[in-house]
Design a protein around this motif. Structure first.
Motif, PDB file in Angstrom:
ATOM      1  N   ALA A 285       0.836  -1.208   0.000  1.00  0.00           N
ATOM      2  CA  ALA A 285       0.000   0.000   0.000  1.00  0.00           C
ATOM      3  C   ALA A 285       0.870   1.258   0.000  1.00  0.00           C
ATOM      4  O   ALA A 285       0.564   2.251  -0.683  1.00  0.00           O
ATOM      5  CB  ALA A 285      -0.923  -0.011   1.218  1.00  0.00           C
ATOM      6  N   GLN A 297     -12.027   7.283  -4.273  1.00  0.00           N
ATOM      7  CA  GLN A 297     -11.604   5.892  -4.102  1.00  0.00           C
ATOM      8  C   GLN A 297     -10.199   5.817  -3.482  1.00  0.00           C
ATOM      9  O   GLN A 297      -9.944   5.025  -2.572  1.00  0.00           O
ATOM     10  CB  GLN A 297     -11.614   5.170  -5.446  1.00  0.00           C
ATOM     11  N   LYS A 300     -10.260   6.896   0.152  1.00  0.00           N
ATOM     12  CA  LYS A 300     -10.747   5.799   0.984  1.00  0.00           C
ATOM     13  C   LYS A 300      -9.629   4.784   1.228  1.00  0.00           C
ATOM     14  O   LYS A 300      -9.468   4.252   2.334  1.00  0.00           O
ATOM     15  CB  LYS A 300     -11.939   5.130   0.304  1.00  0.00           C
ATOM     16  N   PHE A 301      -8.864   4.519   0.183  1.00  0.00           N
ATOM     17  CA  PHE A 301      -7.713   3.609   0.268  1.00  0.00           C
ATOM     18  C   PHE A 301      -6.721   4.101   1.325  1.00  0.00           C
ATOM     19  O   PHE A 301      -6.260   3.345   2.178  1.00  0.00           O
ATOM     20  CB  PHE A 301      -7.050   3.513  -1.110  1.00  0.00           C
ATOM     21  N   LYS A 303      -7.280   6.202   3.864  1.00  0.00           N
ATOM     22  CA  LYS A 303      -7.882   6.136   5.200  1.00  0.00           C
ATOM     23  C   LYS A 303      -7.844   4.717   5.746  1.00  0.00           C
ATOM     24  O   LYS A 303      -7.553   4.490   6.930  1.00  0.00           O
ATOM     25  CB  LYS A 303      -9.320   6.647   5.157  1.00  0.00           C
ATOM     26  N   THR A 304      -8.146   3.744   4.868  1.00  0.00           N
ATOM     27  CA  THR A 304      -8.143   2.341   5.284  1.00  0.00           C
ATOM     28  C   THR A 304      -6.767   1.929   5.792  1.00  0.00           C
ATOM     29  O   THR A 304      -6.632   1.307   6.857  1.00  0.00           O
ATOM     30  CB  THR A 304      -8.558   1.438   4.107  1.00  0.00           C
ATOM     31  N   TYR A 305      -5.735   2.314   5.040  1.00  0.00           N
ATOM     32  CA  TYR A 305      -4.386   1.884   5.429  1.00  0.00           C
ATOM     33  C   TYR A 305      -3.807   2.739   6.551  1.00  0.00           C
ATOM     34  O   TYR A 305      -2.938   2.265   7.289  1.00  0.00           O
ATOM     35  CB  TYR A 305      -3.469   1.823   4.209  1.00  0.00           C
ATOM     36  N   VAL A 307      -5.666   3.595   9.134  1.00  0.00           N
ATOM     37  CA  VAL A 307      -6.251   2.901  10.284  1.00  0.00           C
ATOM     38  C   VAL A 307      -5.510   1.589  10.540  1.00  0.00           C
ATOM     39  O   VAL A 307      -5.194   1.246  11.691  1.00  0.00           O
ATOM     40  CB  VAL A 307      -7.755   2.644  10.047  1.00  0.00           C
ATOM     41  N   LYS A 308      -5.209   0.842   9.477  1.00  0.00           N
ATOM     42  CA  LYS A 308      -4.484  -0.422   9.638  1.00  0.00           C
ATOM     43  C   LYS A 308      -3.090  -0.198  10.221  1.00  0.00           C
ATOM     44  O   LYS A 308      -2.637  -0.952  11.089  1.00  0.00           O
ATOM     45  CB  LYS A 308      -4.368  -1.143   8.288  1.00  0.00           C
ATOM     46  N   SER A 311      -3.368   0.745  13.898  1.00  0.00           N
ATOM     47  CA  SER A 311      -3.687  -0.447  14.679  1.00  0.00           C
ATOM     48  C   SER A 311      -2.450  -1.319  14.878  1.00  0.00           C
ATOM     49  O   SER A 311      -2.186  -1.810  15.984  1.00  0.00           O
ATOM     50  CB  SER A 311      -4.781  -1.252  13.970  1.00  0.00           C
TER      51      SER A 311
END
Length: 332
Positions: A285, A297, A300-301, A303-305, A307-308, A311
């Motif tokens: 990523a 899109q 969103k990609f 933001k997803t990574y 958060v990952k 975490s």
């Protein structure tokens, strides 16, 4: 039909894990493994003297870290308008004597501190051939071993082949000193699958045989030593020139990747390998280059990574994910 010979590999008694410190030394094959470890966020110190091939140079490098003895102008020489050390790779050379000395001494200090708390020391031996300095060599102690030839004239060197008892005695003394300095250290020995064909095919095989015999004698006689069969995986398991680069000397990407996978199976536990898969996903990523970065899109990609990554950082605070966190935040 079987097209290559697979064999069982003994597991390392002390598995490699992310919170640990790993020092890697030796041939250019060491750098391939170090690069993969670093990409998977292991704490790695690689070749503080630069690439080293023979056991004498490895031992001299380790002893310099244990003693912390710094170099001075008396230890370096000028050749082709550049200052060099006979004990170091040319990456530590400099246009001025001060630059060369500074780079070497910074590395010695770092290695000494790192080795004191290291959990693993991986040593990859490449050749039992030694190049000793002649009286013609610049700033030479005649008979001493050069770690790098620095493109010096041929008459500055003489070549000889180490013998097994010599290698066992030299490396055994180094191991005793290392274990006194850092009693919890696990030493992983490997033999480089890189073929030293400039010595000759027969001469290369004699050299590798000496290294293999010496290392196995050491593993049998010392605690906390482990042999990982990188050489055998390429020479006997894969055993095909399609796994070499065009020079027919260096293993190619596929061979190195195969050895890496076998290394992770033998030297890491399931928890570590699982974490490595998560890190590999983040790496992909992080390296992704979008055609249209402003699209929803792609946002969103990111933001997803983000958060990952957050975490993963919370679960494993000893990982350095600062670059990834900064990237995903700044591109939102």
């Amino acid at each position: 039909m079987k097209f290559h010979f697979e064999f069982d590999i003994k597991r390392a008694p002390k598995p490699v894990q992310h919170p640990q410190q790993l020092m890697l030394m030796g041939s250019c094959f060491t750098e391939n493994i170090a690069d993969k470890l670093r990409k998977h966020k292991f704490n790695v110190l690689e070749n503080p003297n630069g690439i080293l091939f023979n056991p004498v140079s490895v031992v001299e490098a380790v002893e310099s870290y244990l003693s912390g003895k710094l170099v001075t102008a008396a230890d370096i020489f000028l050749h082709n308008e550049t200052w060099h050390s006979w004990k170091h790779h040319s990456r530590y050379s400099g246009i001025t004597a001060e630059e060369c000395i500074s780079k070497i001494n910074s590395s010695i200090v770092q290695a000494q501190q790192y080795l004191k708390h290291a959990d693993h020391l991986m040593i990859t031996l490449g050749s039992a051939w030694l190049y000793t300095l002649t009286p013609e060599a610049a700033n030479a102690v005649p008979g001493s071993v050069a770690a790098n030839n620095h493109k010096a004239p041929a008459n500055w060197f003489r070549k000889r082949l180490m013998q097994v008892p010599e290698a066992v005695a030299l490396l055994g003394d180094m191991i005793r000193k290392l274990q006194a300095y850092n009693p919890s250290l696990q030493i992983i020995f490997t033999i480089s699958p890189v073929r030293h064909l400039r010595e000759g095919v027969i001469e290369n095989n004699r050299s590798k045989a000496i290294l293999i015999q010496a290392v196995h004698e050491l593993v049998e006689n010392f605690e906390q030593l482990y042999y990982f069969p990188a050489y055998e995986l390429v020479i006997d398991d894969l055993r095909d020139y399609r796994f070499y680069a065009e020079d027919l000397v260096h293993p190619n990407y596929h061979a190195t990747q195969y050895v890496w996978e076998k290394f992770t199976d033998a030297c890491m536990n399931e928890e570590t390998r699982s974490l490595m898969k998560e890190i590999a996903e983040l790496n992909l990523a992080f390296q992704h280059k979008p055609f249209n970065p402003e699209t929803s899109q792609h946002q969103k990609f990111l933001k997803t990574y983000l958060v990952k990554t957050q975490s993963l950082q919370e679960r494993y605070p000893y990982l350095d994910l600062s670059g990834e966190l900064e990237y995903f935040r700044d591109h939102l």
